[in-house]
Design a protein around this motif. Sequence first.
Motif, PDB file in Angstrom:
ATOM      1  N   GLU A   1      -3.074  -3.165   8.749  1.00  0.00           N
ATOM      2  CA  GLU A   1      -2.685  -1.760   8.571  1.00  0.00           C
ATOM      3  C   GLU A   1      -2.002  -1.562   7.223  1.00  0.00           C
ATOM      4  N   MET A   2      -2.719  -0.984   6.274  1.00  0.00           N
ATOM      5  CA  MET A   2      -2.182  -0.789   4.931  1.00  0.00           C
ATOM      6  C   MET A   2      -1.069   0.261   4.891  1.00  0.00           C
ATOM      7  N   ALA A   3      -1.076   1.178   5.865  1.00  0.00           N
ATOM      8  CA  ALA A   3      -0.026   2.198   5.897  1.00  0.00           C
ATOM      9  C   ALA A   3       1.360   1.569   6.023  1.00  0.00           C
ATOM     10  N   LYS A   4       1.423   0.379   6.630  1.00  0.00           N
ATOM     11  CA  LYS A   4       2.709  -0.295   6.785  1.00  0.00           C
ATOM     12  C   LYS A   4       3.146  -1.002   5.503  1.00  0.00           C
ATOM     13  N   LEU A   5       2.243  -1.096   4.528  1.00  0.00           N
ATOM     14  CA  LEU A   5       2.531  -1.853   3.310  1.00  0.00           C
ATOM     15  C   LEU A   5       2.700  -0.966   2.080  1.00  0.00           C
TER      16      LEU A   5
ATOM     17  N   GLN B   1       3.136   5.390   3.260  1.00  0.00           N
ATOM     18  CA  GLN B   1       2.909   5.141   4.692  1.00  0.00           C
ATOM     19  C   GLN B   1       1.685   5.889   5.215  1.00  0.00           C
ATOM     20  N   VAL B   2       0.607   5.839   4.426  1.00  0.00           N
ATOM     21  CA  VAL B   2      -0.663   6.427   4.840  1.00  0.00           C
ATOM     22  C   VAL B   2      -1.777   5.439   4.506  1.00  0.00           C
ATOM     23  N   GLY B   3      -2.978   5.716   5.015  1.00  0.00           N
ATOM     24  CA  GLY B   3      -4.139   4.929   4.633  1.00  0.00           C
ATOM     25  C   GLY B   3      -4.723   4.121   5.770  1.00  0.00           C
ATOM     26  N   GLY B   4      -6.005   3.789   5.634  1.00  0.00           N
ATOM     27  CA  GLY B   4      -6.710   3.012   6.633  1.00  0.00           C
ATOM     28  C   GLY B   4      -6.520   1.517   6.446  1.00  0.00           C
ATOM     29  N   PRO B   5      -7.130   0.707   7.312  1.00  0.00           N
ATOM     30  CA  PRO B   5      -6.916  -0.742   7.298  1.00  0.00           C
ATOM     31  C   PRO B   5      -7.711  -1.456   6.206  1.00  0.00           C
ATOM     32  N   ALA B   6      -7.253  -2.664   5.869  1.00  0.00           N
ATOM     33  CA  ALA B   6      -8.007  -3.555   4.991  1.00  0.00           C
ATOM     34  C   ALA B   6      -8.918  -4.420   5.851  1.00  0.00           C
TER      35      ALA B   6
ATOM     36  N   VAL C   1       4.395  -4.379  -3.710  1.00  0.00           N
ATOM     37  CA  VAL C   1       5.233  -3.771  -2.675  1.00  0.00           C
ATOM     38  C   VAL C   1       4.710  -2.405  -2.239  1.00  0.00           C
ATOM     39  N   GLY C   2       3.637  -1.934  -2.879  1.00  0.00           N
ATOM     40  CA  GLY C   2       3.019  -0.677  -2.455  1.00  0.00           C
ATOM     41  C   GLY C   2       3.764   0.563  -2.880  1.00  0.00           C
ATOM     42  N   SER C   3       4.587   0.460  -3.912  1.00  0.00           N
ATOM     43  CA  SER C   3       5.428   1.593  -4.297  1.00  0.00           C
ATOM     44  C   SER C   3       4.669   2.668  -5.065  1.00  0.00           C
ATOM     45  N   ASN C   4       3.598   2.319  -5.762  1.00  0.00           N
ATOM     46  CA  ASN C   4       2.836   3.342  -6.489  1.00  0.00           C
ATOM     47  C   ASN C   4       1.363   3.288  -6.101  1.00  0.00           C
ATOM     48  N   LEU C   5       1.137   3.131  -4.800  1.00  0.00           N
ATOM     49  CA  LEU C   5      -0.204   2.905  -4.279  1.00  0.00           C
ATOM     50  C   LEU C   5      -0.552   3.930  -3.204  1.00  0.00           C
ATOM     51  N   LEU C   6      -1.721   4.533  -3.341  1.00  0.00           N
ATOM     52  CA  LEU C   6      -2.226   5.460  -2.331  1.00  0.00           C
ATOM     53  C   LEU C   6      -3.529   4.890  -1.781  1.00  0.00           C
ATOM     54  N   VAL C   7      -3.492   4.413  -0.542  1.00  0.00           N
ATOM     55  CA  VAL C   7      -4.671   3.851   0.118  1.00  0.00           C
ATOM     56  C   VAL C   7      -5.359   4.968   0.900  1.00  0.00           C
ATOM     57  N   ARG C   8      -6.641   5.173   0.633  1.00  0.00           N
ATOM     58  CA  ARG C   8      -7.375   6.253   1.288  1.00  0.00           C
ATOM     59  C   ARG C   8      -7.563   5.972   2.783  1.00  0.00           C
ATOM     60  N   ASP C   9      -7.879   7.041   3.521  1.00  0.00           N
ATOM     61  CA  ASP C   9      -7.882   6.987   4.985  1.00  0.00           C
ATOM     62  C   ASP C   9      -8.971   6.096   5.565  1.00  0.00           C
ATOM     63  N   GLY C  10     -10.029   5.819   4.800  1.00  0.00           N
ATOM     64  CA  GLY C  10     -11.106   4.977   5.296  1.00  0.00           C
ATOM     65  C   GLY C  10     -10.840   3.493   5.146  1.00  0.00           C
TER      66      GLY C  10
ATOM     67  N   ILE D   1      -9.791  -0.248   3.088  1.00  0.00           N
ATOM     68  CA  ILE D   1     -10.196  -1.006   1.902  1.00  0.00           C
ATOM     69  C   ILE D   1     -11.225  -2.058   2.266  1.00  0.00           C
ATOM     70  N   GLU D   2     -12.325  -2.042   1.540  1.00  0.00           N
ATOM     71  CA  GLU D   2     -13.397  -3.011   1.746  1.00  0.00           C
ATOM     72  C   GLU D   2     -13.029  -4.357   1.132  1.00  0.00           C
ATOM     73  N   GLY D   3     -13.375  -5.433   1.819  1.00  0.00           N
ATOM     74  CA  GLY D   3     -13.157  -6.760   1.275  1.00  0.00           C
ATOM     75  C   GLY D   3     -11.776  -7.303   1.583  1.00  0.00           C
ATOM     76  N   VAL D   4     -11.226  -8.047   0.618  1.00  0.00           N
ATOM     77  CA  VAL D   4      -9.963  -8.753   0.811  1.00  0.00           C
ATOM     78  C   VAL D   4      -8.850  -8.101   0.002  1.00  0.00           C
ATOM     79  N   VAL D   5      -7.732  -7.867   0.647  1.00  0.00           N
ATOM     80  CA  VAL D   5      -6.507  -7.466  -0.047  1.00  0.00           C
ATOM     81  C   VAL D   5      -5.606  -8.697  -0.137  1.00  0.00           C
ATOM     82  N   VAL D   6      -5.191  -9.044  -1.338  1.00  0.00           N
ATOM     83  CA  VAL D   6      -4.266 -10.157  -1.546  1.00  0.00           C
ATOM     84  C   VAL D   6      -2.876  -9.584  -1.759  1.00  0.00           C
ATOM     85  N   ARG D   7      -1.945 -10.054  -0.968  1.00  0.00           N
ATOM     86  CA  ARG D   7      -0.546  -9.633  -1.110  1.00  0.00           C
ATOM     87  C   ARG D   7       0.321 -10.880  -1.261  1.00  0.00           C
ATOM     88  N   LEU D   8       0.942 -11.026  -2.420  1.00  0.00           N
ATOM     89  CA  LEU D   8       1.744 -12.207  -2.695  1.00  0.00           C
ATOM     90  C   LEU D   8       3.061 -12.144  -1.924  1.00  0.00           C
TER      91      LEU D   8
END
Length: 316
Positions: A23-27, A31-36, A66-75, A77-84
């Motif tokens: 759930e990308m909205a949690k990251l 606090q919006v957006g669809g899953p990775a 940390v997702g501070s300047n990121l807007l993940v769309r509602d559909g 993210i395709e593929g892999v999200v890497v979060r350090l």
Amino acid sequence: MTLQDRLGDRLSGVRGRLKAGAEMAKLTWFQVGGPADLLFQPADEEDLALFLERLPEEIPVLVVGVGSNLLVRDGGIEGVVVRLSAKGFGAVERVSETRLRAGAALPDKRLAAAAHEAGIGGFHFYHGIPGAIGGALRMNAGANGVETVERVVEVHAVDRQGRRHVLSNAEMGYSYRHSAAPGDLIFTGAVFEGTPADRDEIRARMDEVQTHRETVQPIREKTGGSTFKNPPGTSAWKEIDLAGCRGLAVGGAQMSELHCNFMINTGEATAFDLETLGETVRRRVRDRSGILLDWEIKRLGRFAPGRSVEAADAAS
């Protein structure tokens, strides 16, 4: 079958955490957006390199901080999200009288604090940037008249094939809110340099940064920081204000009354609301002044089925 299932034994030996449908909205701060499709949190740089080496080339990879300047769309993210992770990439250490080495997952504020503790000046501006070092390196983050380019000595990274790189300041190709470093590089850390300074003076400058931020920015809202880059010769917020967009709302999204270059989720906004609001502002500013604002917030992922947002560029 999830992407993780399809990869099967290819990822044997990878030590980091894998999560399908994360759930990308949690990251993100909005606090919006669809899953990775798949979220990967590597244990360390070696683990990241192994993962990328074994991941099929056709699978997209996106790195987030940390997702501070990121807007993940509602559909999502395709593929892999890497979060350090902070554990693997969040350390900071003093390596000389005026130099610090910091991991890409280290919050900017903690680099400022480490520099203060070490008596190294020139890092106070990071105290007011709500992000992590990886993002600062990628976008040449700056505030209060100082930019990342003025502090970076070298940057460590891993490319899409799992090869490690060390880039000099010049090789990063910095300009305003931009780096020319290849887009497939995942920054893992960097060495920074400042100047010897009195701790009390550093603390005073950090306090000035904090006071200014608390006074003029909606820091207690669900926001993504500055929405648009400052155009040449003027400020984004001035152009937004002159176009009558202070407080403008679309659904649950609103341009802040306090600082109108900050877009906020008032509680029930969708990513669609937020991006629609942003493009509406861009259109109104363009129609009034001829200036087409550039997004500073990164918009990523897929639109929800049947929904899309037309960019102001496309309508010009």
